[in-house]
Each structure stands twice: as C-alpha cells, then as structure tokens.
Write a protein that holds these residues in place. Structure first.
Motif, short mmCIF file in Angstrom:
data_model
loop_
_atom_site.label_atom_id
_atom_site.label_comp_id
_atom_site.label_asym_id
_atom_site.label_seq_id
_atom_site.Cartn_x
_atom_site.Cartn_y
_atom_site.Cartn_z
N LEU A 60 63.55 -99.05 -81.50
CA LEU A 60 62.56 -98.00 -81.30
C LEU A 60 63.24 -96.65 -81.48
CD1 LEU A 60 59.69 -97.11 -80.22
CD2 LEU A 60 60.78 -97.02 -77.97
N THR A 61 62.72 -95.83 -82.36
CA THR A 61 63.24 -94.48 -82.54
C THR A 61 62.52 -93.56 -81.57
OG1 THR A 61 63.71 -94.87 -84.87
CG2 THR A 61 63.56 -92.58 -84.16
N ALA A 62 63.23 -93.11 -80.52
CA ALA A 62 62.65 -92.24 -79.49
C ALA A 62 63.51 -90.99 -79.38
CB ALA A 62 62.58 -92.97 -78.16
N GLN A 63 62.87 -89.83 -79.48
CA GLN A 63 63.59 -88.56 -79.42
C GLN A 63 62.87 -87.59 -78.50
OE1 GLN A 63 63.79 -87.33 -83.53
NE2 GLN A 63 65.06 -89.07 -84.14
N ASP A 64 63.59 -86.53 -78.09
CA ASP A 64 63.02 -85.58 -77.15
C ASP A 64 61.90 -84.74 -77.74
OD1 ASP A 64 64.56 -86.40 -75.06
OD2 ASP A 64 66.03 -84.78 -75.18
N ASP A 65 61.73 -84.73 -79.07
CA ASP A 65 60.61 -84.00 -79.65
C ASP A 65 59.30 -84.77 -79.53
OD1 ASP A 65 60.89 -86.02 -81.51
OD2 ASP A 65 60.95 -84.69 -83.25
N PRO B 55 45.25 -89.81 -69.04
CA PRO B 55 44.79 -88.52 -69.55
C PRO B 55 45.79 -87.38 -69.39
CG PRO B 55 43.89 -88.86 -67.37
CD PRO B 55 44.68 -90.10 -67.70
N GLY B 56 47.02 -87.65 -68.92
CA GLY B 56 48.00 -86.58 -68.74
C GLY B 56 48.41 -85.95 -70.07
N ARG B 57 48.97 -84.75 -69.99
CA ARG B 57 49.29 -83.99 -71.21
C ARG B 57 50.76 -83.60 -71.31
NH1 ARG B 57 45.03 -84.18 -74.90
NH2 ARG B 57 43.09 -84.38 -73.70
N ARG B 58 51.60 -83.96 -70.34
CA ARG B 58 53.01 -83.58 -70.44
C ARG B 58 53.65 -84.23 -71.65
NH1 ARG B 58 55.82 -85.14 -64.96
NH2 ARG B 58 54.65 -87.03 -65.46
N ARG B 59 54.50 -83.47 -72.33
CA ARG B 59 55.20 -83.98 -73.50
C ARG B 59 56.46 -84.74 -73.08
NH1 ARG B 59 53.69 -81.27 -78.21
NH2 ARG B 59 54.89 -82.93 -79.23
N LEU C 138 53.51 -95.34 -85.50
CA LEU C 138 53.44 -94.55 -84.28
C LEU C 138 53.12 -95.50 -83.13
CD1 LEU C 138 53.38 -92.02 -86.11
CD2 LEU C 138 51.65 -91.08 -84.58
N THR C 139 53.96 -95.53 -82.11
CA THR C 139 53.72 -96.35 -80.93
C THR C 139 53.06 -95.52 -79.84
OG1 THR C 139 55.81 -95.87 -79.79
CG2 THR C 139 55.83 -97.60 -81.49
N TRP C 140 52.72 -96.18 -78.74
CA TRP C 140 52.15 -95.49 -77.58
C TRP C 140 53.07 -94.40 -77.05
CZ3 TRP C 140 55.37 -95.74 -73.45
CH2 TRP C 140 56.29 -96.79 -73.42
N LEU C 141 54.38 -94.53 -77.32
CA LEU C 141 55.35 -93.59 -76.76
C LEU C 141 55.38 -92.26 -77.50
CD1 LEU C 141 57.57 -93.52 -74.56
CD2 LEU C 141 59.19 -94.34 -76.26
N ASP C 142 54.79 -92.19 -78.69
CA ASP C 142 54.87 -90.97 -79.50
C ASP C 142 53.91 -89.91 -78.95
OD1 ASP C 142 54.75 -89.07 -81.78
OD2 ASP C 142 55.94 -90.63 -82.77
N THR C 143 54.46 -88.75 -78.54
CA THR C 143 53.63 -87.69 -77.96
C THR C 143 53.45 -86.50 -78.90
OG1 THR C 143 55.54 -86.61 -76.90
CG2 THR C 143 54.39 -88.30 -75.63
N ARG C 144 53.80 -86.64 -80.18
CA ARG C 144 53.69 -85.50 -81.10
C ARG C 144 52.27 -85.18 -81.54
NH1 ARG C 144 57.41 -87.34 -85.79
NH2 ARG C 144 56.47 -89.34 -85.15
N PRO C 145 51.41 -86.16 -81.81
CA PRO C 145 50.07 -85.82 -82.29
C PRO C 145 49.29 -85.00 -81.26
CG PRO C 145 50.54 -88.14 -82.68
CD PRO C 145 51.62 -87.63 -81.79
N GLU C 146 48.57 -84.01 -81.74
CA GLU C 146 47.66 -83.23 -80.92
C GLU C 146 46.37 -83.01 -81.70
OE1 GLU C 146 47.81 -82.47 -77.90
OE2 GLU C 146 49.93 -82.75 -77.37
#
Length: 461
Positions: A36-41, A342-346, A97-105
C-alpha cells in the motif's frame, strides 16, 4: 462440498478453504502481503496489476497443494470504497484509490445534494471524498486520458478471471452512488459524480453466480465448475463472521483499520428506518444492511508504532503493557490517516501529547491503542439509540486476536456493556462464506465467542 473463501484486503490477499459449515480446513491457507502506498499528502493507493498477481499466486499455491479439489463455491470478502479508472482497452489508467486516500475533494464550484439529509437517508452516505460522488470528478481532473469507465478493485481482478464480473449490491453501496431501498444507481449521486450508466459497472441481480473464464479454468481446473458468489463488503462480512447478525450484538473489528457495526434484516424495497446523522449504512446483500462507523486507525497504527518506536516484541511487549497503571499511556489523537466519513480531517492529523524524557515507547503505544478504543464510544451509543437498548459487543479481527491488552482496554472503555471476543481471526472470509451459503442467521450460533482474556484459536496457517 468445500468452499474457497477469498479475503481481498488492504494489506493482504488471503485464500482459505473451508468445509460445508464454513469451518477452516487445517493448513489450507495462502496469503500474500500487498504494498500500500501511503503518504502524508493523503495518498493511499494500490497497484492493480500487482494485486491481481498476489491473488493468482494464492490460487496457484492452494492448487499446487491439492487444496482446491472438491471446491464447489467461491465466496469473497472485499474492501469497500476502492475505485479504478479504466481506458477503452480495459487497462488501468492509474493506481487504485483505496478507502485510505484523503486527497479527493468535491469541486469547489459544485453545489452538493439539494437535501443533504434526504441524500444521506437514501444512499447511507454523504457527499464526501471517500465516495465516488467526489472521487470520480477528482480522478478525471488528475488523469491524462478520459476514462472509459470506473470499477472497484474487486471488479477489476474478477474481471480478469471470470466470464463476467458485475458489481454486487454490497460493493455498490460502498461507492455512495446506490439507492439502498431500490438497489438502483441514485440519480442525484450519479449527477454529482457526473456519470452515466455506461460509466459504471453493471449491478449483479439476486442469485448471481460467476464462472471462471476458459484461460483461468485451464490454470485452476479444480475451480472450473465452481460457482463464484457476489462479493461482500469486508465490514459486512466481518459482522457475519463475528456472529453479530441481529440488533442485540454489535461488532467492533480491528484489522488494518477499525469499525463498529450493527447488522439487520432489511429486504430490498422495504422502507429503511431513520439513519442517525453520524452513521453510514451499506448493503450486505439484497436482504440485509449494516449500519455503523469506521476509522482510519487500527492495526495500521500499531504497525507504525512498532517500526518507529523500537518496541519490545512478543511476550516482552505484553508484559510491558500489562505493567502499566490504568490510563498509563500518553494522550493521543489517532488521526494519522485522517478521518473516514463524515469526518473531514486530512491524513497527517495524528498527535502524541504529554511527552517527556522519561516517556517510554510502551507508554506512547498504550496511548495510541487506547485512542483507538475511545473513538468508538459515541458511535456505539448512536447505534444503540437505533434499537432502543444496550447491546453486547463482540471484538474481532486480526489486531484483536494479537493483543490481549488491547481487548481488555476495549472492555474497560466500553463498560458497563458486556464485551466478548471472537477468537477466530479470519472473520471476513468465514462471514463471506456464510453469506454465500445463505446462512447469515446461523452465524451467531457458529461464531467462536469467548472472554476478552481468552487466547485466540490457532490460525489455519
């Protein structure tokens, strides 16, 4: 009859062979870890080709060991929320894109649902980066070539193995685009995602079964005549495998991530009861739903601490944790991977506080592990409000099987409720098998449930 149960997770792919009662056969387990490629961005992606290779290696291993003889049914537990854009040649146009990806808005210029509460009640979801309503427009803006269509990870890998691979209603509910009552694509959600029917997978009808394609049947001849059941979302499968299949029991599962969920019978077409604003709702199959909340932190938080903090291992770590006084860990914010809806923290929102030169690695770990327990409390209370009574809690998942201290801490944090432990760790695979066999109602009787200080049953490895 034997059942092949596949667990297509975020950190590994596993294949288990079970008997007709969904009991694991000794030694009949193949497993491959996935990268899994996971990064702070906020990146959280998988490579589709590598993932397919891991699955085929598991099938090859079981075949070479002679484990697939007599398999008549294949059941699948698969991660929710993944999405992969495909080109006209059906090849991936980028990573999964997995569930862990928080980039899309959601696009800043686009208005959301006309009535957010009605949208939440219909789809069980929100206009949120976790769901395809926000992910598909973001993906189009990122990739160079216009996608021909979008699929989830499980539809991609099964599409390479089977003659056809429609999307199950369970997987479709995880996209956020499905109307949970009618089991059709929701018009407003599809408009937000800017998709038409041809952009999305076909939905599997009730009673659908797949078959291996000719090339796959030659590679695994023992599976040539096996029926492949429609995949079940991993959270729903875990509830069934934990024996939490009615309003009296709630599953708290900790694997890579963590979740709290309640399963109920709600046939397609029936009016769904009101859904609390803080909870989501997805489909298990055409006759059942699961309601709950999920969190980005779970066993992945322990894995981070283990490689970063130079922790002791095995019995030495168990003893060090047991020696801590109550509340002996350091205060922690466990938002390392950001918020699930429904949280929004990145991603990158995690914190450890109150550190000094005398703070030990084990104290930091204890604070993180307790933080995972505490995040469940309010959502568990919201679930209880939907049934009007306290519930029994069943702890399950690989992380729970690995740590007696973590189980005891959950029992303390969730008191005065009764908290028990599902001792068998492969709850996703066994749950998917019971769904495929139409035996959800039998799951409570078949689950291996004991006290939180019990040792787990031996794995099939």
């Amino acid at each position: 009859m034997k059942i092949l149960a596949l667990d297509l997770g975020t950190s590994s792919v596993r294949g288990l062979v079970l008997d007709a009662d969904a009991r694991p056969l000794p030694g009949a387990l193949a497993r491959r870890r996935v990268v899994l490629t996971a990064q702070d961005d906020g990146t959280g992606t998988l490579d589709a080709g590598n993932y397919l290779a891991c699955l085929t290696e598991c099938l090859d291993e079981l075949s070479q060991q002679g484990r697939l003889g007599g398999v008549e049914l294949v059941a699948i537990s698969a991660q929710w929320h993944s999405v992969l854009p495909l080109g006209p040649d059906e090849e991936p146009l980028g990573p999964v894109l997995t569930w862990l990806d928080t980039r899309p808005e959601p696009p800043a210029t686009q208005a959301g649902p006309a009535d957010p509460d009605a949208y939440h009640q219909r789809t069980g979801t929100w206009w949120h980066r976790c769901y395809w309503s926000a992910r598909l427009p973001w993906l189009r803006a990122q990739i160079g070539s216009p996608p021909a269509r979008f699929v989830g990870l499980v539809e991609y890998v099964l599409g390479r193995l089977l003659t056809d691979a429609p999307m199950s209603v369970s997987q479709a509910s995880g996209t956020g685009l499905l109307n949970l009552r009618t089991l059709d694509w929701d018009a407003e959600a599809c408009a937000l995602a800017d998709v038409r029917g041809t952009d999305l997978p076909e939905l599997a009808p009730p009673g659908w079964y797949g078959r291996l394609g000719a090339e796959s049947a030659r590679r695994w001849p023992d599976l040539a005549r096996a029926r492949w059941a429609a995949p079940v979302g991993d959270g729903a499968a875990s509830n069934v495998g934990s024996g939490c299949v009615d309003h009296t029991r709630v599953a708290v599962t900790v694997g890579t991530s963590s979740a709290v969920r309640l399963l109920q019978r709600m046939p397609a077409g029936a009016e769904l009861p009101p859904l609390p604003q803080r909870l989501w709702r997805y489909r298990v199959d055409h006759d059942h739903v699961v309601t709950g909340a999920a969190y980005s932190s779970g066993g992945n938080l322990f894995a981070w601490a283990d490689r970063t903090l130079r922790l002791p291992s095995g019995e030495a770590l168990d003893a060090a944790l047991a020696a801590l006084p109550p509340h002996g860990g350091r205060p922690a914010n466990v938002g390392f991977g950001g918020d699930r809806p429904p949280g929004r923290r990145r991603a990158g929102s995690g914190e450890l506080r109150g550190l000094g030169f005398g703070t030990s690695a084990v104290e930091m770990l204890a604070g993180l592990m307790r933080g995972v327990c505490e995040q469940v409390v309010d959502d568990l209370a919201a679930l209880e409000s939907t049934v009007g009574q306290p519930v029994e809690v069943i702890l399950g998942g690989g992380a729970m099987a690995a740590s007696r201290w973590w189980r005891r801490t959950f029992a303390t944090v969730l008191a005065p409720r009764t908290v028990c432990f599902g001792r068998y760790p492969e709850i996703g695979a066994t749950g998917a098998a019971l769904v495929a066999c139409g035996r959800i109602a039998d799951a409570a009787m078949m689950a291996d449930i004991g006290r939180t200080d019990d040792q787990p049953s031996p794995t099939t490895a």
